[in-house]
Write a protein that holds these residues in place. Sequence first.
Motif, PDB file in Angstrom:
ATOM      1  N   PHE A 186       0.876  -1.178   0.047  1.00  0.00           N
ATOM      2  CA  PHE A 186       0.035  -0.060  -0.010  1.00  0.00           C
ATOM      3  C   PHE A 186       0.983   1.163  -0.125  1.00  0.00           C
ATOM      4  O   PHE A 186       2.042   1.268   0.580  1.00  0.00           O
ATOM      5  CB  PHE A 186      -0.966  -0.092   1.112  1.00  0.00           C
ATOM      6  CG  PHE A 186      -1.818  -1.253   1.284  1.00  0.00           C
ATOM      7  CD1 PHE A 186      -3.038  -1.210   0.435  1.00  0.00           C
ATOM      8  CD2 PHE A 186      -1.629  -2.142   2.396  1.00  0.00           C
ATOM      9  CE1 PHE A 186      -3.863  -2.474   0.464  1.00  0.00           C
ATOM     10  CE2 PHE A 186      -2.338  -3.138   2.211  1.00  0.00           C
ATOM     11  CZ  PHE A 186      -3.611  -3.385   1.429  1.00  0.00           C
ATOM     12  N   ASP A 187       0.387   2.362  -0.616  1.00  0.00           N
ATOM     13  CA  ASP A 187       1.070   3.557  -0.722  1.00  0.00           C
ATOM     14  C   ASP A 187       0.776   4.463   0.330  1.00  0.00           C
ATOM     15  O   ASP A 187      -0.597   4.567   0.380  1.00  0.00           O
ATOM     16  CB  ASP A 187       1.002   4.264  -2.076  1.00  0.00           C
ATOM     17  CG  ASP A 187       1.718   3.287  -3.439  1.00  0.00           C
ATOM     18  OD1 ASP A 187       2.666   2.725  -3.168  1.00  0.00           O
ATOM     19  OD2 ASP A 187       1.358   3.209  -4.247  1.00  0.00           O
ATOM     20  N   SER A 188       1.477   4.928   0.948  1.00  0.00           N
ATOM     21  CA  SER A 188       1.232   6.133   1.943  1.00  0.00           C
ATOM     22  C   SER A 188       0.183   5.320   3.096  1.00  0.00           C
ATOM     23  O   SER A 188      -0.933   6.053   3.475  1.00  0.00           O
ATOM     24  CB  SER A 188       0.517   7.436   1.345  1.00  0.00           C
ATOM     25  OG  SER A 188       1.524   7.820   0.420  1.00  0.00           O
ATOM     26  N   ALA A 189       0.607   4.111   3.593  1.00  0.00           N
ATOM     27  CA  ALA A 189      -0.253   3.754   4.442  1.00  0.00           C
ATOM     28  C   ALA A 189      -0.228   4.108   5.966  1.00  0.00           C
ATOM     29  O   ALA A 189       0.866   4.729   6.146  1.00  0.00           O
ATOM     30  CB  ALA A 189      -0.021   1.985   4.407  1.00  0.00           C
ATOM     31  N   ASN A 245       3.455   5.627   7.575  1.00  0.00           N
ATOM     32  CA  ASN A 245       4.518   5.052   6.393  1.00  0.00           C
ATOM     33  C   ASN A 245       5.551   4.332   7.422  1.00  0.00           C
ATOM     34  O   ASN A 245       6.968   4.403   7.382  1.00  0.00           O
ATOM     35  CB  ASN A 245       5.249   6.290   5.969  1.00  0.00           C
ATOM     36  CG  ASN A 245       4.559   7.035   5.133  1.00  0.00           C
ATOM     37  OD1 ASN A 245       3.871   6.401   4.217  1.00  0.00           O
ATOM     38  ND2 ASN A 245       4.854   8.371   4.981  1.00  0.00           N
ATOM     39  N   TYR A 292       0.476  -5.135   7.329  1.00  0.00           N
ATOM     40  CA  TYR A 292      -0.115  -3.971   7.840  1.00  0.00           C
ATOM     41  C   TYR A 292      -1.201  -4.254   8.804  1.00  0.00           C
ATOM     42  O   TYR A 292      -1.959  -3.206   8.915  1.00  0.00           O
ATOM     43  CB  TYR A 292      -0.675  -3.006   6.717  1.00  0.00           C
ATOM     44  CG  TYR A 292       0.265  -2.664   5.504  1.00  0.00           C
ATOM     45  CD1 TYR A 292       0.886  -1.566   5.537  1.00  0.00           C
ATOM     46  CD2 TYR A 292       0.571  -3.505   4.535  1.00  0.00           C
ATOM     47  CE1 TYR A 292       1.959  -0.970   4.684  1.00  0.00           C
ATOM     48  CE2 TYR A 292       1.706  -3.199   3.466  1.00  0.00           C
ATOM     49  CZ  TYR A 292       2.249  -1.996   3.584  1.00  0.00           C
ATOM     50  OH  TYR A 292       3.046  -1.723   2.662  1.00  0.00           O
ATOM     51  N   HIS A 296      -4.730   4.668   2.914  1.00  0.00           N
ATOM     52  CA  HIS A 296      -3.643   4.314   1.541  1.00  0.00           C
ATOM     53  C   HIS A 296      -4.191   5.110   0.320  1.00  0.00           C
ATOM     54  O   HIS A 296      -5.451   5.320   0.041  1.00  0.00           O
ATOM     55  CB  HIS A 296      -3.407   2.911   1.587  1.00  0.00           C
ATOM     56  CG  HIS A 296      -4.326   1.987   1.164  1.00  0.00           C
ATOM     57  ND1 HIS A 296      -4.286   1.730  -0.287  1.00  0.00           N
ATOM     58  CD2 HIS A 296      -5.447   1.477   1.501  1.00  0.00           C
ATOM     59  CE1 HIS A 296      -5.339   0.801  -0.535  1.00  0.00           C
ATOM     60  NE2 HIS A 296      -5.977   0.987   0.715  1.00  0.00           N
TER      61      HIS A 296
END
Length: 331
Positions: free
Chosen positions: A42-45, A57, A75, A94
Motif C-alpha cells: 500500500f502506498d502512504s499507508a 509510513n 499492515y 492508503h
Amino acid sequence: MLAMPLLLLHLVFFMEINAVEETRYGLEGQSVCLDPRGQPPFDSAKWSHEDENIISNNNINPEFEKKINYYESNYTLCIKTLAKEDNGIYTFSHEVKFKNIHNKYRLKVQAAVPKPALNVTLEQVNSSTGVCIFTVNCSVQYNTKIHRLQSECNKDGCQSAYKTFSHINITISSENGTLTCTSNNHVSSKEDSRVIEEFCFSGFNSGHQEHTNYPVWIVTFLVAVLFIIIIFCFVARFILTRHKNQPRVIQSQPLEQPSQPRISTSSAQADSYENIDSENTNENSVCEEESDKVRTIYCVLDPLPTSEGPGAMDQPHQTHTVYSVIQRPKV
C-alpha cells in the motif's frame, strides 16, 4: 465548456473513496487485531484512531508503542489490553492511483458478562392431578444495572424467552427437564441451570407418587450429624462402663504375728472382725487406700486357727477380711 470536463477528471482522480464501516468487538483486558482489508503493498499507508495517527509510513507514534503490535508485512494492527478508552473508529488509509482509500473499523470493548441468577417460584403443585406450575426469573447485573427476564413454566418445561438489553442478552430455555438461563454479549457467555425435578414432584408414571428431592448438601449434613451422635453415644457408654467395672486391687502379703493382736472371736468357727481407725492401724493387716477422694480402707488379716491340738492341722484355714469405712474430716 472545456473547464467542466477537466474539473470532473480532477474529481475522479483525487476523490476519496470511503469503504463501509465494520463493527468489531473486543473483550476487556484482551487483544483485538484489525487488518487493512486489501492486498499489499500500500502506498502512504497509515492507521489512525479518531483524529490521531497511530502508524504513518511504518513509523509508530511513541504514545502507542506499548499499546499496539504492528506487523509491517501485512499492515495488521493489534491493540493490546483493551479498555473502555480504546473504543472508537480505527481507520486504515492508503493511496491507489491517486485515490485515497479509507477502511474503517468501529471498535466496541465489552466486559465479560457475569453468571446469571436463576430463581424459581412455585405457583401451583398437585401430585394427584399432575399439575406443577412455576415462574422462572433470570437476572443479571451488568454495568451497575440489573437486567431481568421472566417466563411461565410447567413440569414439561418453559416457553423460550429472549430479551436484548443495551449491552447484554438474556435467554430462558428448557430441554430434557432442565431449565437454562443464559446471559451473553458479543465477547462472552455464561449460564445457570436447574433440574425441574429438584423443585417439582416426579414419578407421575408410577401411580402419581410424590417425591421430594432434597439438595445433596442437606442429606450429607444430616448423615454427618447422625454419625457424630452415634460415635458420641458409644464413647460415653464405654467410659461409664469402664468406670463402673474398674477393678479394685487388694494387695496381700505375709503378715508378721502381732505381739498383741486385737481380735474379737465369738467361736472357733466364727469369723473375726475388727474396726480399725484410719489414724491407728497395726502391723498385722495390709491396708490400702485407693485414692485421696475415696474414704474406704480394705484390710486382710491372717487366718486364725480354730483350735489347738492334734486335729487343728486338719481344719481348713479361713481368711478374715476387715472392711471399714472411715470418714475423713472436712478441710
